[in-house]
Design an enzyme around this catalytic site. Structure first.
Site, PDB file in Angstrom:
ATOM      1  N   PHE A 178      39.379  45.741  35.933  1.00 30.78           N
ATOM      2  CA  PHE A 178      40.148  44.509  36.114  1.00 30.78           C
ATOM      3  C   PHE A 178      40.092  43.724  34.816  1.00 30.78           C
ATOM      4  CE2 PHE A 178      41.117  40.145  36.933  1.00 30.78           C
ATOM      5  CZ  PHE A 178      42.255  40.250  37.711  1.00 30.78           C
TER       6      PHE A 178
ATOM      7  N   LYS B 268      36.309  32.672  31.785  1.00 34.24           N
ATOM      8  CA  LYS B 268      35.699  32.115  32.994  1.00 34.24           C
ATOM      9  C   LYS B 268      34.672  31.022  32.684  1.00 34.24           C
ATOM     10  CE  LYS B 268      37.133  35.490  36.298  1.00 34.24           C
ATOM     11  NZ  LYS B 268      37.509  36.849  35.966  1.00 34.24           N
TER      12      LYS B 268
ATOM     13  N   ASP C  97      34.829  43.679  27.594  1.00 37.48           N
ATOM     14  CA  ASP C  97      35.395  42.573  28.362  1.00 37.48           C
ATOM     15  C   ASP C  97      34.260  41.937  29.164  1.00 37.48           C
ATOM     16  OD1 ASP C  97      36.574  40.799  30.073  1.00 37.48           O
ATOM     17  OD2 ASP C  97      38.216  42.126  30.683  1.00 37.48           O
TER      18      ASP C  97
HETATM   19  C1  LIG Z   1      38.814  37.423  35.627  1.00 36.85           C
HETATM   20  C2  LIG Z   1      38.810  38.488  34.613  1.00 36.85           C
HETATM   21  C3  LIG Z   1      39.832  38.576  33.659  1.00 36.85           C
HETATM   22  C4  LIG Z   1      41.051  37.695  33.686  1.00 36.85           C
HETATM   23  O1  LIG Z   1      40.762  36.342  33.551  1.00 36.85           O
HETATM   24  P1  LIG Z   1      41.888  35.243  33.905  1.00 36.85           P
HETATM   25  O2  LIG Z   1      41.287  33.978  33.389  1.00 36.85           O
HETATM   26  O3  LIG Z   1      42.033  35.262  35.402  1.00 36.85           O
HETATM   27  O4  LIG Z   1      43.125  35.649  33.210  1.00 36.85           O
HETATM   28  C5  LIG Z   1      39.718  39.532  32.674  1.00 36.85           C
HETATM   29  N1  LIG Z   1      38.672  40.375  32.644  1.00 36.85           N
HETATM   30  C6  LIG Z   1      37.681  40.319  33.552  1.00 36.85           C
HETATM   31  C7  LIG Z   1      36.533  41.272  33.444  1.00 36.85           C
HETATM   32  C8  LIG Z   1      37.724  39.390  34.576  1.00 36.85           C
HETATM   33  O5  LIG Z   1      36.758  39.359  35.502  1.00 36.85           O
END
Ligand SMILES: *Cc1c(COP(=O)(O)O)cnc(C)c1O
Length: 422
Positions: A158, A272, A243
């Site tokens: 994700f 986040k 990520d």
């Molecule tokens: C939540 C998330 C994203 C996307 O973040 P948004 O602020 O919702 O665009 C990308 N990578 C990971 C691992 C995430 O958990």
């Protein structure tokens, strides 16, 4: 069945007042797009690990905004930094320097141990930025023929919701119906370093991976996975892009989840919690040899690196450096693990834990993840299901031991009820 029509004047006026929860939910259902299916609770206030609904009921927040609320609701230091900044300057655009920018990028680069920070807003935007950086690095530095750059990603990933990012999602809900898809990605199974080695070729510019897969249900890879991927990337001259949007900034007890396996990625993505739950703040952090492929005018964002975001982001870095948060995670991680492991066999078929983060696969014969979440809601605990029968626990890092036990006691009660057919 809801009729489809714009709001009446009475509805528009009434929506501003103190509505009961069912009225809030009915209006939200009627006048917002149905891209979420929220649990039936309407929250009005938060404090630390606790939130209160419009009817005054209190809940322990064990989702913490998918880790955006790592430092708790209304964290006093983050609020003070934001309030101070709101009264001074909020946004100038990057057309000019402002006095919160240098302190933020310096603090974040220092925290991560890299020498360049590129601030944007959302997690998806950080991922998109990294894709652009990796491709440009591939063409200009590695010498990949123009238009041929490939990026290796993991199944179950994700990384966000943009058209390019969903192009390499393996979740049919995330990608279905949104083509045509962006080419240039190769998906291999998560946790399988051999598959990464096989997928990397002369045109590969990056391996993009979550050190722990959050949305997939807190999937922790085998301990040698990241070290082996690191070796492959170094050997093949490929950027390792971690990520850490959900796994980073304290969730696992470290600034970067990569630290657990002693791996240093080439590019880190944060989001986040970087905005302290106050506003969207994200960043790409890497060395100059990578990030300097982006020159003025080639990438940017109106809101990226704004003064308010920088004031909050700099405070987040300070909290991670000085605050008791990482210590609290390290102290409570074994407590969470021990309690979660007790559930396995008693209505939970498998569980994974790292730091203050747990994924539990509920026995589908007992309940769906959603049903479990609804029962926990009724007992004052907020959690969110993912992928059918999995629930994720990710309380704010400020939670105390007693409250953590309280949440897990409620989960034990719900599982006992389900096993007893109640
Ligand atoms: C939540 C998330 C994203 C996307 O973040 P948004 O602020 O919702 O665009 C990308 N990578 C990971 C691992 C995430 O958990």
């Amino acid at each position: 069945m809801n009729r489809t029509r714009p709001p009446t004047p009475a509805e528009t006026d009434g929506a501003g007042g103190n509505l009961p929860a069912d009225r809030h939910i009915a209006l939200a259902e009627r006048y917002s797009a149905h891209n979420y299916h929220p649990l039936p609770v309407v929250l009005a206030e938060g404090d630390g690990a606790w939130v209160t609904d419009v009817e005054g009921r209190r809940y322990l927040d064990c989702l913490a905004g998918y880790s955006a609320m790592n430092f708790g609701h209304r964290n006093p230091e983050l609020l003070a930094a934001a309030h101070r900044q709101l009264d001074r300057l909020t946004l100038t655009s990057r057309a000019f320097h402002h006095d919160r920018f240098a302190p933020f990028v310096t603090a974040l680069a220092g925290l991560v141990g890299k020498d360049r920070v590129l601030p944007v807003n959302t997690g998806a935007e950080a991922v998109e930025t990294a894709i652009k950086v990796a491709r440009k690095w591939g063409y200009e530095v590695k010498g990949v023929p123009d238009g041929r750059a490939r990026i290796v990603v993991a199944g179950g990933n994700f990384h966000g919701r943009t058209t390019t990012i969903v192009s390499f999602s393996t979740d049919p809900d995330a990608y279905g119906g949104f083509g045509p898809y962006t080419p240039g990605f190769c998906v291999v199974p998560y946790g399988d370093a051999g598959a990464v080695a096989d997928a990397v070729d002369a045109d590969t510019v990056a391996v993009l991976v979550e050190p722990v897969q959050g949305e997939a249900g807190v999937i922790v890879p085998p301990p040698d996975y990241l070290p082996r991927v690191r070796e492959i990337c170094t050997r093949e001259n490929v950027l390792l892009v971690a990520d850490e949007v959900q796994s980073g900034l304290g969730r696992t007890g470290t600034v970067r989840a990569c630290e657990h396996s002693g791996v240093d990625a080439d590019v880190y993505l944060f989001g986040k919690a970087l905005g302290g739950g106050l506003l969207p703040v994200s960043a790409v952090v890497a060395d100059a040899a990578v990030l300097d492929v982006i020159r003025p005018g080639q990438h940017g964002s109106t809101f990226g690196g704004n003064a308010l975001a920088c004031a909050v982001g700099e405070t987040v870095v300070r909290l991670l450096r000085e605050g008791p948060y990482l210590d609290n995670v390290r102290r409570l991680a074994p407590v969470l693990r021990a309690r979660v492991e007790e559930f396995v066999g008693g209505g939970v078929v498998a569980a994974r834990c790292v730091g203050l983060w747990a994924g539990l696969d509920v026995d589908p014969a007992l309940a769906t993840g959603r049903q479990l979440c609804e029962r926990l809601l009724a007992r004052g605990v907020l959690v969110k299901d993912t992928h059918g029968s999995t629930i994720r626990l990710s309380p704010p890092l400020v939670i105390g031991e007693e409250d953590l036990h309280r949440a897990l006691d409620r989960l034990a009660e719900v599982l006992a009820d389900l096993r007893a057919g109640r």
